[in-house]
Scaffold this motif. Structure first.
Motif, PDB file in Angstrom:
ATOM      1  N   THR A 140       0.869  -1.177   0.000  1.00  8.14           N
ATOM      2  CA  THR A 140       0.000   0.000   0.000  1.00  8.14           C
ATOM      3  C   THR A 140       0.904   1.225   0.000  1.00  8.14           C
ATOM      4  O   THR A 140       1.811   1.328   0.825  1.00  8.14           O
ATOM      5  N   VAL A 141       0.673   2.117  -0.948  1.00  6.24           N
ATOM      6  CA  VAL A 141       1.521   3.293  -1.131  1.00  6.24           C
ATOM      7  C   VAL A 141       0.632   4.527  -1.232  1.00  6.24           C
ATOM      8  O   VAL A 141      -0.422   4.491  -1.866  1.00  6.24           O
ATOM      9  N   THR A 142       1.085   5.617  -0.628  1.00  8.88           N
ATOM     10  CA  THR A 142       0.402   6.903  -0.767  1.00  8.88           C
ATOM     11  C   THR A 142       1.224   7.776  -1.696  1.00  8.88           C
ATOM     12  O   THR A 142       2.422   7.969  -1.482  1.00  8.88           O
ATOM     13  N   PHE A 143       0.563   8.297  -2.730  1.00  8.02           N
ATOM     14  CA  PHE A 143       1.210   9.120  -3.746  1.00  8.02           C
ATOM     15  C   PHE A 143       0.716  10.559  -3.644  1.00  8.02           C
ATOM     16  O   PHE A 143      -0.460  10.802  -3.376  1.00  8.02           O
ATOM     17  N   LEU A 144       1.606  11.504  -3.903  1.00 11.59           N
ATOM     18  CA  LEU A 144       1.253  12.912  -4.045  1.00 11.59           C
ATOM     19  C   LEU A 144       1.583  13.315  -5.485  1.00 11.59           C
ATOM     20  O   LEU A 144       2.741  13.304  -5.890  1.00 11.59           O
ATOM     21  N   PHE A 145       0.544  13.651  -6.251  1.00 10.85           N
ATOM     22  CA  PHE A 145       0.707  13.962  -7.662  1.00 10.85           C
ATOM     23  C   PHE A 145       0.438  15.439  -7.930  1.00 10.85           C
ATOM     24  O   PHE A 145      -0.639  15.939  -7.595  1.00 10.85           O
ATOM     25  N   PRO A 146       1.376  16.155  -8.569  1.00 14.61           N
ATOM     26  CA  PRO A 146       1.041  17.490  -9.057  1.00 14.61           C
ATOM     27  C   PRO A 146      -0.003  17.338 -10.172  1.00 14.61           C
ATOM     28  O   PRO A 146      -0.148  16.249 -10.744  1.00 14.61           O
ATOM     29  N   SER A 147      -0.703  18.390 -10.493  1.00 18.18           N
ATOM     30  CA  SER A 147      -1.812  18.266 -11.455  1.00 18.18           C
ATOM     31  C   SER A 147      -1.369  17.744 -12.820  1.00 18.18           C
ATOM     32  O   SER A 147      -2.118  17.031 -13.479  1.00 18.18           O
ATOM     33  N   TYR A 148      -0.145  18.072 -13.247  1.00 18.12           N
ATOM     34  CA  TYR A 148       0.296  17.582 -14.559  1.00 18.12           C
ATOM     35  C   TYR A 148       0.527  16.075 -14.558  1.00 18.12           C
ATOM     36  O   TYR A 148       0.603  15.454 -15.614  1.00 18.12           O
ATOM     37  N   GLN A 149       0.639  15.449 -13.389  1.00 17.53           N
ATOM     38  CA  GLN A 149       0.741  13.990 -13.281  1.00 17.53           C
ATOM     39  C   GLN A 149      -0.628  13.370 -13.009  1.00 17.53           C
ATOM     40  O   GLN A 149      -0.777  12.164 -13.053  1.00 17.53           O
ATOM     41  N   ALA A 150      -1.615  14.218 -12.700  1.00 19.62           N
ATOM     42  CA  ALA A 150      -2.960  13.725 -12.401  1.00 19.62           C
ATOM     43  C   ALA A 150      -3.855  13.991 -13.621  1.00 19.62           C
ATOM     44  O   ALA A 150      -3.589  13.480 -14.693  1.00 19.62           O
ATOM     45  N   TYR A 151      -4.885  14.791 -13.453  1.00 25.15           N
ATOM     46  CA  TYR A 151      -5.830  15.030 -14.542  1.00 25.15           C
ATOM     47  C   TYR A 151      -5.586  16.329 -15.285  1.00 25.15           C
ATOM     48  O   TYR A 151      -6.305  16.656 -16.221  1.00 25.15           O
ATOM     49  N   GLY A 152      -4.585  17.105 -14.860  1.00 25.01           N
ATOM     50  CA  GLY A 152      -4.154  18.284 -15.593  1.00 25.01           C
ATOM     51  C   GLY A 152      -5.217  19.343 -15.800  1.00 25.01           C
ATOM     52  O   GLY A 152      -6.087  19.556 -14.959  1.00 25.01           O
ATOM     53  N   TYR A 153      -5.147  19.975 -16.946  1.00 27.08           N
ATOM     54  CA  TYR A 153      -6.000  21.098 -17.270  1.00 27.08           C
ATOM     55  C   TYR A 153      -7.472  20.704 -17.411  1.00 27.08           C
ATOM     56  O   TYR A 153      -8.357  21.482 -17.111  1.00 27.08           O
ATOM     57  N   TYR A 154      -7.733  19.486 -17.842  1.00 30.87           N
ATOM     58  CA  TYR A 154      -9.102  19.096 -18.161  1.00 30.87           C
ATOM     59  C   TYR A 154      -9.882  18.528 -16.989  1.00 30.87           C
ATOM     60  O   TYR A 154     -11.105  18.496 -17.022  1.00 30.87           O
ATOM     61  N   GLY A 155      -9.217  18.046 -15.961  1.00 31.77           N
ATOM     62  CA  GLY A 155      -9.929  17.390 -14.866  1.00 31.77           C
ATOM     63  C   GLY A 155     -10.486  16.063 -15.345  1.00 31.77           C
ATOM     64  O   GLY A 155     -10.075  15.532 -16.375  1.00 31.77           O
TER      65      GLY A 155
END
Length: 183
Positions: A140-155
């Motif tokens: 089990t790992v907890t990740f912290l993603f900046p928006s460019y690694q997540a859903y970015g501009y579009y959500g």
């Protein structure tokens, strides 16, 4: 008269032998919009990364690791025995939740249910796709993603808006090796 017609004919013939010249554009674009967009994105990324760094500095109970992909993570449960991580085409079975950086739940594990995913063969947001490749079954790992690694501009067109950095806790249940095709 004949001579005059021949001379006039030759005068019209010589300019037509000229090679074509490139036309100049009517309007010149400077590319300033693209430059401005790049600068805005760099500033946004720096702001999000600074916020994540503040969270990491305040969380003294966990030891964060910086990934090559540009996100941070720590192990809640770590497997120190196994060495097998998912590879291209492997089937993984996992559960996860999605939170904003303030800890507010966007999607719960119950809401998302158990996911079966073919590594790099199906759609999944970039950070999670890369994060799964770092895990072993049972971790089990907890990740912290900046928006460019997540859903970015579009959500995600639902609950996650524009440029939202995310925190996810992922449990990798199983890794099934890609089946080999026999002829």
């Amino acid at each position: 008269m004949r001579i005059l017609l021949c001379i006039l004919g030759l005068l019209f013939l010589f300019p037509s032998c000229k090679t074509p010249e490139a036309r100049k554009p009517v309007s010149i674009k400077s590319g300033s919009f693209i430059d401005e967009s790049i600068n805005r994105n760099k500033q946004l990324a720096a702001k999000e990364e600074a916020r994540i760094q503040r969270i990491i500095n305040q969380d003294t109970s966990n030891s964060y690791i910086t990934s090559e992909g540009g996100f941070w993570y720590f192990y809640n449960t770590k497997d120190t025995v196994s060495t097998r991580t998912p590879r291209f085409g492997d089937i993984v079975n996992f559960n996860y939740n999605v939170q904003d950086l303030n800890g507010n739940t966007i999607y719960s594990k119950k809401e998302l249910d158990t996911i079966t995913y073919y590594i790099d063969k199906e759609e999944l947001f970039l950070g999670l796709r890369e994060g799964l490749k770092l895990m072993k079954a049972g971790e089990t790992v907890t990740f912290l993603f900046p928006s460019y690694q997540a859903y970015g501009y579009y959500g995600d067109d639902n609950k996650i808006g524009t440029n939202i950095p995310l925190k996810t806790t992922v449990t990798l249940n199983t890794i099934t090796k890609e089946s080999t095709k026999e002829n």
